[in-house]
Scaffold this motif. Structure first.
Motif, short mmCIF file in Angstrom:
data_model
loop_
_atom_site.label_atom_id
_atom_site.label_comp_id
_atom_site.label_asym_id
_atom_site.label_seq_id
_atom_site.Cartn_x
_atom_site.Cartn_y
_atom_site.Cartn_z
N PHE A 66 0.87 -0.95 0.13
CA PHE A 66 0.01 -0.22 -0.02
C PHE A 66 0.90 1.09 -0.14
N ARG A 67 0.34 2.81 -0.43
CA ARG A 67 0.88 3.98 -0.09
C ARG A 67 0.38 4.50 0.98
N GLY A 68 1.49 5.30 1.73
CA GLY A 68 0.67 5.63 2.73
C GLY A 68 0.98 5.07 4.09
N SER A 69 0.58 5.69 4.94
CA SER A 69 0.85 5.06 6.60
C SER A 69 -0.89 4.43 7.06
N ARG A 70 -0.38 3.68 7.77
CA ARG A 70 -1.44 2.23 8.51
C ARG A 70 -1.29 2.09 9.52
N VAL A 71 -1.99 1.89 10.64
CA VAL A 71 -2.00 1.69 12.51
C VAL A 71 -2.12 0.35 12.65
N VAL A 72 -1.43 -0.14 13.24
CA VAL A 72 -2.11 -1.26 14.30
C VAL A 72 -1.79 -1.92 15.00
N LYS A 73 -2.68 -1.35 16.10
CA LYS A 73 -2.90 -2.02 17.26
C LYS A 73 -2.86 -3.22 18.47
N GLY A 74 -2.68 -2.87 19.67
CA GLY A 74 -2.65 -4.37 20.10
C GLY A 74 -2.30 -6.00 19.56
N ILE A 75 -0.99 -5.92 19.51
CA ILE A 75 -0.01 -6.08 19.02
C ILE A 75 -0.25 -7.71 20.57
N PRO A 76 -0.12 -8.68 20.13
CA PRO A 76 0.72 -9.80 21.12
C PRO A 76 1.52 -10.05 22.43
N LEU A 77 1.66 -9.63 23.05
CA LEU A 77 2.98 -10.23 23.65
C LEU A 77 3.91 -11.25 22.86
N LYS A 78 3.28 -12.69 22.96
CA LYS A 78 4.02 -13.65 22.30
C LYS A 78 3.74 -12.68 20.91
N ASP A 79 4.05 -12.27 19.71
CA ASP A 79 4.19 -12.05 18.34
C ASP A 79 5.21 -12.02 18.62
N TYR A 80 6.17 -11.28 19.66
CA TYR A 80 7.31 -10.37 19.59
C TYR A 80 8.23 -10.25 20.50
N ALA A 81 8.07 -11.19 21.78
CA ALA A 81 8.28 -11.65 22.69
C ALA A 81 9.78 -12.88 21.95
N SER A 82 9.38 -13.35 20.97
CA SER A 82 10.43 -13.92 20.50
C SER A 82 12.13 -13.17 20.27
N TRP A 83 11.30 -11.86 19.47
CA TRP A 83 12.46 -11.07 19.19
C TRP A 83 13.34 -10.61 19.99
N LEU A 84 12.92 -10.67 21.57
CA LEU A 84 13.66 -10.53 22.40
C LEU A 84 15.10 -10.61 22.42
N ASP A 85 16.09 -9.45 22.11
CA ASP A 85 17.77 -9.67 22.95
C ASP A 85 18.15 -10.08 23.86
N GLU A 86 18.18 -10.76 24.62
CA GLU A 86 18.94 -11.87 26.36
C GLU A 86 20.29 -11.17 26.17
N SER A 87 20.85 -11.55 25.04
CA SER A 87 21.84 -11.07 26.20
C SER A 87 22.34 -9.02 25.85
N ALA A 88 21.40 -8.52 24.90
CA ALA A 88 21.30 -7.17 25.67
C ALA A 88 20.81 -6.59 26.71
N LEU A 89 19.59 -7.72 27.29
CA LEU A 89 19.11 -7.20 28.15
C LEU A 89 20.40 -7.88 29.59
N PHE A 90 20.59 -9.20 29.35
CA PHE A 90 21.20 -9.51 30.54
C PHE A 90 22.62 -8.89 30.87
N LYS A 91 22.76 -8.57 29.85
CA LYS A 91 24.36 -8.28 30.18
C LYS A 91 24.35 -5.97 29.99
N GLY A 92 23.43 -5.74 29.16
CA GLY A 92 23.86 -3.91 28.86
C GLY A 92 22.57 -3.62 29.66
N GLN A 93 21.39 -4.31 29.88
CA GLN A 93 20.20 -3.56 30.70
C GLN A 93 20.15 -3.88 31.96
#
Length: 326
Positions: A66-93
């Motif tokens: 499509f052209r232009g912009s769209r909004v998406v709300k209510g994305i479940p945690l399970k959809d993006y939790a697997s993308w969590l960088d554990e090394s950055a969290l545990f070591k860096g944060q």
């Protein structure tokens, strides 16, 4: 300056102690500066520097959904939790690291402390409904001219433009080079995105800080920042899929974090696009207030747990330092 997160906690304890007049409370002595301050001289572009690098201009231009912009709300945690960088969290944060000498290794600490604590916090975020994951993204026609990326309107006229720095040596790369030059007569496409995990989690971390619960604050704040980054990675993969670029994606998260794919994501403030004022241009195009994200006078995104990005489809696009070699 604190070498790690837990030294930072000790410094905060000392600061609060001084503020409250605790007897004996004091900050460590200032250390002598080891590197002398120097004045940075910005050279004008040398006459021999090209106005465009050797980046290919015959790569296929994908067709956006499509052209232009769209909004998406209510994305479940399970959809993006697997993308969590554990090394950055545990070591860096969280500052998780093995002690010198005897004691558990970092890997053992991850299993005994890091992951159990992470699971508990993720469960709490869902139980207390502290996440409001949302995205606004879009695809816009564009061309390049020298160091400029020009965003076009539906009628082909200029809508806005971004000016990016060019390397002074090496390949002389500039972010604009990854898009079709204006003189080619072709129109290219650029993807933009803003993601946020919402303001509730920030409000909760603020409560912990006010209550002097610095360790809990540190862990929840660090997790909130990394969850925003995980959401950005998740949606970045969605954009690459919509542009037909995901066929060569690596199978594991490690490969994704090493950018072993086509379609780099550039966040403002980093070397290839350092000008934070460009956020105002992205905001004008995407209207992120629709997902609760505002831009401050200092060009910072609020809530803090939000990120913006430019996604470039060109197969040669990679991360580079605009001040030096690629």
């Amino acid at each position: 300056y604190a070498r790690d997160a837990f030294e930072g906690l000790r410094l905060m304890d000392a600061l609060i102690g001084i503020k409250r007049g605790v007897p004996g409370a004091a900050l460590p002595e200032l250390k002598q500066r080891r590197v002398k301050a120097t004045t940075t001289v910005v050279d004008e572009r040398p006459p021999e520097q090209p106005t465009r690098s050797d980046v290919a201009t015959d790569n296929p231009v994908p067709t956006p959904p499509f052209r232009g912009s769209r909004v998406v709300k209510g994305i479940p945690l399970k959809d993006y939790a697997s993308w969590l960088d554990e090394s950055a969290l545990f070591k860096g944060q969280w500052g998780l690291k093995a002690a010198r000498g005897t004691g558990p290794t970092y890997e053992e600490l991850v299993e005994s402390e890091g992951r159990p604590r992470l699971r508990g916090l993720l469960e709490r975020l869902q139980t207390d409904n502290l996440l409001e994951a949302a995205v606004v993204h879009g695809y816009f026609p564009c061309v390049s001219k020298g160091d400029d990326l020009i965003i076009l309107g539906d009628d082909g006229s200029e809508r806005t433009r971004f000016t990016f720095p060019r390397q002074s040596r090496g390949r002389y790369l500039c972010l604009a080079d990854f898009f079709r030059p204006e003189e080619s007569g072709e129109t290219d496409v650029v993807a933009l995105q803003v993601v946020t995990v919402g303001s509730r989690i920030g409000e909760e971390t603020a409560k912990l800080f006010e209550a002097d619960s610095y360790r809990d604050y540190l862990e929840l704040h660090g997790l909130s920042v990394q969850l925003a980054e995980a959401l950005a990675e998740y949606w970045h993969a969605r954009v690459r899929a919509e542009l037909g670029l995901a066929g060569s994606d690596p199978t594991g998260l490690d490969g994704m974090l090493r950018t072993e794919y086509q379609g780099c994501r550039y966040s403002l403030g980093y070397p290839a696009c350092p000008d934070l004022e460009d956020r105002a241009k992205i905001a004008a195009l995407l209207e992120p207030e629709r997902i609760g994200v505002q831009l401050s006078e200092e060009f910072q995104l609020h809530p803090e747990q939000s990120t913006d990005a430019i996604v470039v489809h060109h197969p040669e696009a990679s991360y580079f330092n605009a001040g030096g070699r690629s």
